[in-house]
Design an enzyme around this catalytic site. Structure first.
Site, PDB file in Angstrom:
ATOM      1  N   SER A  55       0.800  -1.234   0.000  1.00 44.59           N
ATOM      2  CA  SER A  55       0.000   0.000   0.000  1.00 44.59           C
ATOM      3  C   SER A  55       0.832   1.284   0.000  1.00 44.59           C
ATOM      4  O   SER A  55       0.298   2.346  -0.305  1.00 44.59           O
ATOM      5  CB  SER A  55      -0.939   0.021   1.205  1.00 44.59           C
ATOM      6  OG  SER A  55      -0.210   0.170   2.405  1.00 44.59           O
ATOM      7  N   LYS A  99       0.813   4.633   6.838  1.00 45.45           N
ATOM      8  CA  LYS A  99       0.060   5.401   5.838  1.00 45.45           C
ATOM      9  C   LYS A  99       0.484   6.870   5.891  1.00 45.45           C
ATOM     10  O   LYS A  99       1.103   7.327   6.835  1.00 45.45           O
ATOM     11  CB  LYS A  99      -1.452   5.317   6.081  1.00 45.45           C
ATOM     12  CG  LYS A  99      -2.012   3.913   6.194  1.00 45.45           C
ATOM     13  CD  LYS A  99      -1.970   3.146   4.914  1.00 45.45           C
ATOM     14  CE  LYS A  99      -2.506   1.734   5.135  1.00 45.45           C
ATOM     15  NZ  LYS A  99      -2.204   0.837   4.070  1.00 45.45           N
TER      16      LYS A  99
END
Length: 194
Positions: A55, A99
């Site tokens: 990701s 993230k």
């Protein structure tokens, strides 16, 4: 009477030099203090973890180890663009998520036409980010509370992040630290995380 030269079994006793003992003692104490301080610094300020999944590509890769700063957010607030490490919903049984912060506390985040909008204005982002195919829970807009952040993976279409209902907005208390350095066996892939 004159002393005879030759074989003698008398040996002069060596005196222990107090300065030498003091120097040795100071060196031992200094070494113990240095090891203790290094231990405290590593475990209170820094921590090492691994990236799980793709990701965050191309910046971070699956299995890549990173160092995070656990103290920086005690002294300052997380900023847009920071790469953070957190536990989703504070779940202690989960792996650490890595993230990038996109939305800040108090902002309204919406994803439409593949782009991120903050308070109705298009967010200017780097060209490395793909247009977002699935807006998830941010399709109609998401109001962030005063202690919440909206995060996305850099690989926008292969990321479980704040668009997902089981992750959602990240509360400040669940943030472990700021990812700041990526480790690698290859020198060209090692360095600061931007």
């Amino acid at each position: 009477m004159a002393r005879r030269k030759g074989l003698t079994f008398y040996q002069k006793k060596n005196k222990i030099n107090p300065n030498l003992i003091k120097d040795i003692f100071e060196m031992i104490v200094g070494s113990v203090i240095a090891v203790f301080l290094a231990f405290v610094i590593v475990f209170s300020i820094g921590m090492r973890t691994s990236v799980v999944g793709d990701s965050m590509e191309p910046v971070l890769h699956n299995g890549q180890e990173i160092l995070m700063n656990k103290v920086v957010y005690r002294l300052s607030s997380p900023k847009r663009g920071d790469v953070i490490v957190f536990l989703p919903n504070g779940n202690q049984n989960s792996h650490y998520y890595v993230k990038r912060i996109v939305g800040l506390p108090g902002e309204k985040v919406q994803i439409k036409d593949g782009n991120v909008y903050i308070n109705g204005a298009l967010l200017e982002e780097d060209e490395i980010f793909d247009n977002i195919v699935d807006a998830g829970i941010a399709q109609n807009g998401l109001e962030l509370a005063t202690d919440e952040f909206f995060v996305l993976g850099d690989n926008r279409n292969s990321s479980e992040d704040s668009r997902s209902g089981n992750v959602g907005a990240v509360k400040r208390e669940t943030i472990i630290g700021k990812a700041w350095f990526r480790m690698s066996k290859e020198w060209d892939n090692m360095g600061l995380i931007e």
